[in-house]
Design an enzyme around this catalytic site. Structure first.
Site, mmCIF file in Angstrom:
data_model
loop_
_atom_site.group_PDB
_atom_site.id
_atom_site.type_symbol
_atom_site.label_atom_id
_atom_site.label_comp_id
_atom_site.label_asym_id
_atom_site.label_seq_id
_atom_site.Cartn_x
_atom_site.Cartn_y
_atom_site.Cartn_z
ATOM 1 N N GLY A 53 0.832 -1.205 0.000
ATOM 2 C CA GLY A 53 0.000 0.000 0.000
ATOM 3 C C GLY A 53 0.866 1.254 0.000
ATOM 4 N N ASP B 98 0.399 -8.884 1.589
ATOM 5 C CA ASP B 98 -0.651 -7.994 1.071
ATOM 6 C C ASP B 98 -1.514 -8.794 0.100
ATOM 7 O OD1 ASP B 98 -2.004 -5.723 -0.356
ATOM 8 O OD2 ASP B 98 -0.571 -4.513 0.793
ATOM 9 N N GLY C 98 -4.028 -1.934 -2.464
ATOM 10 C CA GLY C 98 -2.638 -1.613 -2.792
ATOM 11 C C GLY C 98 -2.317 -2.054 -4.208
ATOM 12 N N LEU D 240 -0.378 -3.061 9.007
ATOM 13 C CA LEU D 240 -0.965 -1.896 8.324
ATOM 14 C C LEU D 240 -2.126 -2.277 7.413
ATOM 15 C CD1 LEU D 240 1.913 -0.808 9.188
ATOM 16 C CD2 LEU D 240 1.848 0.604 7.151
ATOM 17 N N SER E 120 -5.352 -2.697 5.741
ATOM 18 C CA SER E 120 -6.737 -2.223 5.891
ATOM 19 C C SER E 120 -7.027 -1.227 4.780
ATOM 20 C CB SER E 120 -6.939 -1.504 7.233
ATOM 21 O OG SER E 120 -8.209 -0.857 7.252
ATOM 22 N N LYS F 9 -13.545 -6.990 8.767
ATOM 23 C CA LYS F 9 -12.836 -8.260 8.970
ATOM 24 C C LYS F 9 -11.337 -8.054 9.145
ATOM 25 C CE LYS F 9 -13.937 -12.008 6.662
ATOM 26 N NZ LYS F 9 -14.289 -12.872 5.492
ATOM 27 N N GLY G 68 -1.791 -13.289 16.867
ATOM 28 C CA GLY G 68 -1.509 -14.716 17.114
ATOM 29 C C GLY G 68 -0.156 -15.105 16.529
ATOM 30 N N TYR H 178 -15.036 1.388 9.531
ATOM 31 C CA TYR H 178 -13.588 1.627 9.665
ATOM 32 C C TYR H 178 -13.265 2.012 11.105
ATOM 33 C CZ TYR H 178 -9.037 3.889 8.586
ATOM 34 O OH TYR H 178 -7.709 4.268 8.529
HETATM 35 P P1 NAD Z 1 -3.527 1.675 1.381
HETATM 36 O O1 NAD Z 1 -4.896 1.294 0.962
HETATM 37 O O2 NAD Z 1 -2.602 2.257 0.349
HETATM 38 O O3 NAD Z 1 -2.773 0.442 2.025
HETATM 39 C C1 NAD Z 1 -3.439 -0.595 2.717
HETATM 40 C C2 NAD Z 1 -2.876 -1.918 2.228
HETATM 41 O O4 NAD Z 1 -3.513 -2.983 2.941
HETATM 42 C C3 NAD Z 1 -3.160 -2.143 0.738
HETATM 43 O O5 NAD Z 1 -1.961 -2.492 0.070
HETATM 44 C C4 NAD Z 1 -4.164 -3.289 0.750
HETATM 45 O O6 NAD Z 1 -4.101 -4.095 -0.421
HETATM 46 C C5 NAD Z 1 -3.793 -4.034 2.026
HETATM 47 N N1 NAD Z 1 -4.874 -4.850 2.566
HETATM 48 C C6 NAD Z 1 -6.153 -4.481 2.817
HETATM 49 N N2 NAD Z 1 -6.851 -5.517 3.309
HETATM 50 C C7 NAD Z 1 -5.986 -6.573 3.374
HETATM 51 C C8 NAD Z 1 -6.106 -7.928 3.806
HETATM 52 N N3 NAD Z 1 -7.263 -8.418 4.258
HETATM 53 N N4 NAD Z 1 -5.012 -8.736 3.748
HETATM 54 C C9 NAD Z 1 -3.823 -8.260 3.285
HETATM 55 N N5 NAD Z 1 -3.662 -6.989 2.861
HETATM 56 C C10 NAD Z 1 -4.723 -6.160 2.912
HETATM 57 O O7 NAD Z 1 -3.660 2.669 2.619
HETATM 58 P P2 NAD Z 1 -2.576 3.476 3.448
HETATM 59 O O8 NAD Z 1 -2.938 4.896 3.400
HETATM 60 O O9 NAD Z 1 -1.203 3.050 3.088
HETATM 61 O O10 NAD Z 1 -2.897 2.972 4.929
HETATM 62 C C11 NAD Z 1 -2.089 2.023 5.605
HETATM 63 C C12 NAD Z 1 -2.562 1.864 7.035
HETATM 64 O O11 NAD Z 1 -2.448 3.110 7.729
HETATM 65 C C13 NAD Z 1 -4.020 1.429 7.167
HETATM 66 O O12 NAD Z 1 -4.136 0.530 8.246
HETATM 67 C C14 NAD Z 1 -4.728 2.719 7.498
HETATM 68 O O13 NAD Z 1 -5.906 2.477 8.237
HETATM 69 C C15 NAD Z 1 -3.691 3.453 8.302
HETATM 70 N N6 NAD Z 1 -3.911 4.919 8.238
HETATM 71 C C16 NAD Z 1 -3.595 5.632 7.124
HETATM 72 C C17 NAD Z 1 -3.830 6.993 7.098
HETATM 73 C C18 NAD Z 1 -3.469 7.848 5.912
HETATM 74 O O14 NAD Z 1 -3.714 9.062 5.944
HETATM 75 N N7 NAD Z 1 -2.880 7.346 4.860
HETATM 76 C C19 NAD Z 1 -4.415 7.639 8.206
HETATM 77 C C20 NAD Z 1 -4.758 6.860 9.310
HETATM 78 C C21 NAD Z 1 -4.481 5.504 9.320
HETATM 79 N N1 UDP Z 2 -2.475 -17.460 13.976
HETATM 80 C C1 UDP Z 2 -1.847 -17.327 12.762
HETATM 81 N N2 UDP Z 2 -0.551 -17.760 12.657
HETATM 82 C C2 UDP Z 2 0.135 -18.307 13.694
HETATM 83 C C3 UDP Z 2 -0.527 -18.396 14.950
HETATM 84 C C4 UDP Z 2 -1.832 -17.950 15.061
HETATM 85 O O1 UDP Z 2 -2.418 -16.851 11.789
HETATM 86 O O2 UDP Z 2 1.291 -18.683 13.505
HETATM 87 C C5 UDP Z 2 -3.856 -16.984 14.086
HETATM 88 C C6 UDP Z 2 -4.888 -18.088 14.305
HETATM 89 O O3 UDP Z 2 -5.959 -17.853 13.419
HETATM 90 C C7 UDP Z 2 -5.369 -17.855 15.706
HETATM 91 C C8 UDP Z 2 -5.098 -16.371 15.945
HETATM 92 O O4 UDP Z 2 -3.912 -16.106 15.204
HETATM 93 O O5 UDP Z 2 -6.745 -18.126 15.836
HETATM 94 C C9 UDP Z 2 -4.869 -16.033 17.381
HETATM 95 O O6 UDP Z 2 -3.910 -16.938 17.882
HETATM 96 P P1 UDP Z 2 -3.740 -17.164 19.441
HETATM 97 O O7 UDP Z 2 -2.793 -18.324 19.597
HETATM 98 O O8 UDP Z 2 -3.377 -15.930 20.120
HETATM 99 O O9 UDP Z 2 -5.189 -17.492 19.999
HETATM 100 P P2 UDP Z 2 -6.349 -18.519 19.680
HETATM 101 O O10 UDP Z 2 -7.462 -17.620 19.302
HETATM 102 O O11 UDP Z 2 -5.934 -19.450 18.560
HETATM 103 O O12 UDP Z 2 -6.530 -19.202 20.958
#
Ligand code: NAD
Ligand code: UDP
Ligand code: UDP
Length: 317
Positions: A10, A30, A35, A71, A73, A89, A100, A143
């Site tokens: 991102g 990512d 991103g 980061l 989101s 999520k 974890g 958010y």
């Molecule tokens: P961005 O959208 O450019 O980067 C976010 C990255 O997260 C992207 O590359 C996206 O593909 C990845 N991503 C999203 N969901 C994902 C998932 N489920 N699994 C794996 N990757 C996932 O945004 P950014 O501006 O670079 O923001 C980065 C972080 O900083 C975010 O957590 C954001 O909430 C936080 N933030 C940013 C700002 C800002 O002004 N830019 C302000 C406050 C907080």
């Molecule tokens: N987890 C993961 N990678 C790891 C260990 C944990 O992705 O190497 C995830 C897994 O989904 C787990 C969560 O992290 O449910 C939280 O892990 P933790 O051991 O803290 O607690 P749990 O909820 O499993 O008791």
């Protein structure tokens, strides 16, 4: 040190990877939801690994990991309004999974939180002690509440499991590699000004923001990461400006003749935002160095060179 960065492809994450690669091995995780691989394709280093993975699913890694920067989101209002379930999520399940993973690896952990935890704030500037004014069921709630949950579970892992965790409350950050069409005000106004299209000011433009240049933000994040401080810290630039004033600044720096047009203010759009950064000064010795004029010139230069093709009209392209 081996460091894992979620959201590393991102805007902020890719700049963080660049900096960390000076003295860390970096694993970037990512799923490219908001991103782009173009943010990391310039990295040519044996110390860099990219894993395409959705962190709402568990992630198992064989190697040792010393630090996780979480980061991942969607971050732009139009992204998270379009991706409400993914946003909830990744803040909830994604943060749990990365905590974890950090626990299993005995790694330190930093959460990228946000000034949105303060909602539409009733105090200005916002200190970390302010609990906020968030509408949980409004469109931005997906958010804001995801990040508030992420902060809560991070503090729970710190307190219950004794983990070394950090929480950065990031305020509006801008710079090269922002997506032209992500709808945020900086890429929107710059792309509009450069292409001679109207600048879309939402509401009457009297709402304020305080813009931090990305290199300052990354410096603050890294200082916090390797500090001994475990409670939330605001990282942002306290130089507050109205959105109308910001539009005029972009027009002046670009020399554009674009007109300003007014569009409806989005629901629950915060009326003011400015970080109180006295805590960051005390515990990290950090303050931003790049003023808005300097940072905007850099960003405008980058947009002029690389990003003129996708034009934003204030809505998703
Ligand atoms: P961005 O959208 O450019 O980067 C976010 C990255 O997260 C992207 O590359 C996206 O593909 C990845 N991503 C999203 N969901 C994902 C998932 N489920 N699994 C794996 N990757 C996932 O945004 P950014 O501006 O670079 O923001 C980065 C972080 O900083 C975010 O957590 C954001 O909430 C936080 N933030 C940013 C700002 C800002 O002004 N830019 C302000 C406050 C907080
Ligand atoms: N987890 C993961 N990678 C790891 C260990 C944990 O992705 O190497 C995830 C897994 O989904 C787990 C969560 O992290 O449910 C939280 O892990 P933790 O051991 O803290 O607690 P749990 O909820 O499993 O008791
Ligand atoms: N904004 C605007 N025109 C745009 C995009 C945003 O006037 O084309 C306003 C928006 O209503 C908000 C401010 O600019 O008041 C900052 O918006 P952004 O989406 O960058 O981030 P936010 O601070 O709201 O998370």
């Amino acid at each position: 040190m081996k460091t894992l960065v979620t959201g590393g492809a991102g805007f902020i994450g890719s700049h963080l990877c660049d900096l960390l690669l000076h003295d860390h091995e970096v694993i970037c995780v990512d799923n490219l939801l908001t991103g782009s691989s173009s943010n990391i394709e310039h990295i040519d280093s044996d110390d860099f690994t990219y894993i395409r993975h959705d962190v709402t699913e568990p992630l198992y890694i064989d190697q040792d990991i010393d630090f996780i920067f979480h980061l991942a989101s969607p971050a732009s209002p139009i992204d998270y309004l379009e991706l409400p379930i993914q946003t909830l999520k990744v803040g909830a399940l994604g943060t749990h999974n990365m905590l974890g993973l950090a626990k299993k690896k005995n790694a330190r952990f930093l959460l990228a939180s946000t000034s949105e935890v303060y909602g539409d704030p009733l105090v200005n500037p916002q200190p970390e002690t302010y609990w906020g004014n968030v509408n949980p069921i409004g469109p931005r709630g997906v958010y804001d509440e995801a990040k508030r949950y992420a902060e809560a579970i991070t503090m729970a892992y710190h307190r219950y499991h004794g983990m070394d965790t950090k929480i950065a409350r990031i305020f509006n950050t801008y710079g090269p590699r922002m997506r032209v069409s992500d709808g945020r005000v900086v890429p929107a106004f710059i792309s509009q000004a450069l292409s001679g299209r109207p600048l879309t000011v939402f509401g009457d433009g009297s709402q304020t923001r305080s813009f931090c240049y990305v290199s300052d933000l990354i410096d603050g994040l890294v200082k916090l990461a390797f500090s001994g401080y475990n409670e939330p810290v605001n990282i942002g630039n306290p130089d507050e400006i109205s959105i109308l004033g910001f539009a005029e600044k972009v027009l002046a720096i670009t020399g554009s003749n674009s007109p300003i047009v007014y569009k409806p203010l989005p629901v629950d759009d915060p009326k003011v935002r400015r970080p109180d950064i006295s805590l960051a000064g005390r515990v990290l010795g950090w303050e931003p160095k790049i003023d808005l004029e300097t940072g905007l010139k850099e960003t405008i230069g980058w947009f002029g060179k690389f990003a003129q093709t996708g034009i934003s009209d204030g809505t998703r392209a």
